[in-house]
Design an enzyme around this catalytic site. Structure first.
Site, mmCIF file in Angstrom:
data_model
loop_
_atom_site.group_PDB
_atom_site.id
_atom_site.type_symbol
_atom_site.label_atom_id
_atom_site.label_comp_id
_atom_site.label_asym_id
_atom_site.label_seq_id
_atom_site.Cartn_x
_atom_site.Cartn_y
_atom_site.Cartn_z
ATOM 1 N N LYS A 193 1.041 -1.555 0.571
ATOM 2 C CA LYS A 193 -0.283 0.241 -0.158
ATOM 3 C C LYS A 193 0.965 0.979 0.543
ATOM 4 O O LYS A 193 0.483 2.489 -0.853
ATOM 5 C CB LYS A 193 -1.224 0.081 1.183
ATOM 6 C CG LYS A 193 -2.120 -0.932 0.734
ATOM 7 C CD LYS A 193 -3.468 -0.711 1.981
ATOM 8 C CE LYS A 193 -4.276 -1.317 1.421
ATOM 9 N NZ LYS A 193 -6.224 -1.031 2.411
ATOM 10 N N LYS A 200 -6.952 -9.104 -7.095
ATOM 11 C CA LYS A 200 -8.174 -9.952 -5.355
ATOM 12 C C LYS A 200 -8.965 -8.856 -6.050
ATOM 13 O O LYS A 200 -8.562 -7.393 -6.413
ATOM 14 C CB LYS A 200 -8.568 -10.114 -4.127
ATOM 15 C CG LYS A 200 -7.481 -8.845 -4.042
ATOM 16 C CD LYS A 200 -7.904 -8.944 -2.913
ATOM 17 C CE LYS A 200 -7.120 -7.673 -1.110
ATOM 18 N NZ LYS A 200 -8.391 -8.203 -0.020
ATOM 19 N N LYS A 240 -12.600 -2.981 -3.152
ATOM 20 C CA LYS A 240 -13.294 -2.381 -3.692
ATOM 21 C C LYS A 240 -12.907 -1.122 -3.760
ATOM 22 O O LYS A 240 -13.473 0.718 -4.107
ATOM 23 C CB LYS A 240 -14.525 -2.035 -2.167
ATOM 24 C CG LYS A 240 -14.094 -1.965 -1.036
ATOM 25 C CD LYS A 240 -14.738 -1.889 -0.155
ATOM 26 C CE LYS A 240 -14.223 -2.252 0.849
ATOM 27 N NZ LYS A 240 -13.007 -2.418 1.858
HETATM 28 N N1 AQP Z 1 -11.906 -10.213 -3.926
HETATM 29 C C1 AQP Z 1 -12.383 -11.020 -2.642
HETATM 30 N N2 AQP Z 1 -11.708 -12.112 -2.464
HETATM 31 C C2 AQP Z 1 -12.533 -12.878 -1.556
HETATM 32 N N3 AQP Z 1 -11.968 -12.667 0.312
HETATM 33 C C3 AQP Z 1 -11.985 -11.264 -0.348
HETATM 34 N N4 AQP Z 1 -12.217 -10.001 0.485
HETATM 35 C C4 AQP Z 1 -12.188 -9.210 -0.126
HETATM 36 N N5 AQP Z 1 -11.603 -9.123 -1.073
HETATM 37 C C5 AQP Z 1 -11.926 -10.078 -1.712
HETATM 38 C C6 AQP Z 1 -12.631 -10.811 2.006
HETATM 39 O O1 AQP Z 1 -13.283 -9.078 2.438
HETATM 40 C C7 AQP Z 1 -12.656 -8.724 4.196
HETATM 41 C C8 AQP Z 1 -12.712 -7.635 4.477
HETATM 42 O O2 AQP Z 1 -12.158 -7.215 3.892
HETATM 43 P P1 AQP Z 1 -11.608 -5.510 4.103
HETATM 44 O O3 AQP Z 1 -12.531 -4.394 3.357
HETATM 45 O O4 AQP Z 1 -10.992 -5.118 5.248
HETATM 46 O O5 AQP Z 1 -10.097 -5.091 2.905
HETATM 47 P P2 AQP Z 1 -9.968 -5.873 2.346
HETATM 48 O O6 AQP Z 1 -9.313 -7.539 2.402
HETATM 49 O O7 AQP Z 1 -8.581 -4.422 1.723
HETATM 50 O O8 AQP Z 1 -10.677 -5.907 1.536
HETATM 51 P P3 AQP Z 1 -10.770 -4.738 -0.098
HETATM 52 O O9 AQP Z 1 -12.073 -4.952 -1.017
HETATM 53 O O10 AQP Z 1 -9.332 -5.093 -1.459
HETATM 54 O O11 AQP Z 1 -10.626 -3.649 0.525
HETATM 55 P P4 AQP Z 1 -9.618 -1.889 0.304
HETATM 56 O O12 AQP Z 1 -9.899 -2.219 -1.164
HETATM 57 O O13 AQP Z 1 -10.463 -0.932 0.922
HETATM 58 O O14 AQP Z 1 -8.146 -2.946 0.440
HETATM 59 C C9 AQP Z 1 -11.803 -9.883 4.753
HETATM 60 O O15 AQP Z 1 -12.598 -10.731 4.919
HETATM 61 C C10 AQP Z 1 -11.685 -10.047 2.905
HETATM 62 O O16 AQP Z 1 -10.403 -11.333 3.784
#
Ligand code: AQP
Length: 327
Positions: A111, A192, A195
């Site tokens: 990040k 992955k 969001k």
């Molecule tokens: N693509 C994914 N496939 C499976 N699981 C996912 N999770 C997120 N993206 C996927 C799971 O969602 C939970 C919460 O995630 P988070 O919002 O705390 O942070 P993250 O994992 O960093 O998710 P994002 O969407 O990628 O957020 P940003 O873009 O803000 O960093 C976790 O249990 C994660 O495993």
């Protein structure tokens, strides 16, 4: 009952990845565990957030928890920032952590890569995550691959505290779900689905209208072949779509491969879009009902009250052990 803790950041619109990888498991876990499911707003601000968007996304994430089937009568649903102990224990644990171990965190490296100024919050965030878990003495933490290193740090911090100040914290275990895959980005299957990806075509948001879902799936990247086959090494994009299909339709990969044998990607993608829409439409309907009722604010208040009763006691115990003069 074992205690489970997890959270999702309100850093964008929730995606199908969050649903398949996290929320579907939360719904299962709530039946036989004491569950704490937070909206981790204090984590979201480790990167800049627009205030109005943060507030809207926070309410949307909490509402989507309930719309997806997390039952406030079974699980504690709350905003991380509504339970003050998280920030307080986060600081106490930050003082137990070492620069070297935080510098090794791959998510921090990813990040912060290429950024001129890197927020301190992004650096110390794993200690806050440790506090989120340890404050409830959680036994199990559902984690994706990317969070395993942070959970390891949590275990180290718990052990360090226990050896310095006497046994207190439960050393948590990762919970590897039976179902739940890593959903990959629609435009690049090596990343992955996320969001906060600036390209909205890379993810399916849980609140995307049906026509947007159809468009995004029809434009999803595929290879130049036409065989619908699960082969993550040679056909990562099609394999990702097959996995999404399998999760949403409740069919095995083999059943789907057989169904589309000799048909090419067009028919497969068209049906996949309808399968995804059929999962999202009822969820969106429940979402609208809950939003209109304003009920989420009561749910969050009650969840935070129950969580704070546990969290406040932990912070008090920890401060006492560390030698603070208590009020
Ligand atoms: N693509 C994914 N496939 C499976 N699981 C996912 N999770 C997120 N993206 C996927 C799971 O969602 C939970 C919460 O995630 P988070 O919002 O705390 O942070 P993250 O994992 O960093 O998710 P994002 O969407 O990628 O957020 P940003 O873009 O803000 O960093 C976790 O249990 C994660 O495993």
């Amino acid at each position: 009952m074992k205690k489970v803790l997890s959270g999702i950041q309100p850093s964008g619109q929730l995606t199908l990845g969050n649903y398949i990888g996290a929320m579907q498991n939360f719904v299962k876990l709530q039946n036989d565990h004491e569950c704490y499911f937070m909206v981790v707003d204090l984590h979201a601000i480790t990167v800049p957030q627009d205030p109005a968007a943060l507030r809207e996304q926070s309410e949307a994430v909490a509402t989507l928890y309930v719309a997806a089937g997390i039952d406030p009568a079974k699980a504690n649903i709350f905003m991380q920032s509504h339970v003050r102990g998280h920030a307080e224990l986060g600081w106490l644990l930050t003082t137990l952590s070492y620069m070297g171990e935080l510098e090794r965190m791959t998510q921090f490296k990813d990040k912060s890569a290429g950024k001129e100024s890197i927020g301190t919050g992004l650096f110390v965030y794993p200690a806050l995550m440790a506090a989120d878990i340890l404050i409830y003495n959680a036994d199990l933490v559902p984690v994706g691959d990317d969070q395993k290193q942070h959970l390891e740090l949590t275990r180290d911090l718990a052990g360090r505290f226990n050896s310095r100040y006497g046994d207190y914290f439960t050393v948590p275990e990762p919970y590897i779900p039976k179902i739940g895959a890593r959903v990959m980005s629609l435009d690049d299957a090596s990343k992955k689905m996320s969001k906060s990806n600036p390209n909205p075509g890379s993810f399916i948001a849980l609140l995307d209208p049906p026509d947007v879902v159809r468009k995004k799936i029809s434009r999803a990247t595929t290879d130049s072949g036409r065989e619908v086959k699960f082969d993550p090494a040679d056909k990562p994009e099609v394999s990702n779509l097959l996995s999404i299909y399998s999760h949403c339709a409740g069919l095995s990969i083999e059943q789907i491969e057989a169904k589309y044998e000799g048909q090419g990607y067009g028919a497969f993608k068209k049906d996949l879009a309808e399968v995804v829409v059929s999962v999202l439409e009822p969820l969106q309907q429940r979402y609208r009902e809950i939003r209109e009722s304003g009920e989420i604010h009561n749910i969050l208040r009650q969840g935070a009250e129950r969580a704070a009763a546990v969290a406040d006691q932990t912070v008090r115990d920890v401060k006492e052990r560390m030698g603070f003069l208590l009020p």
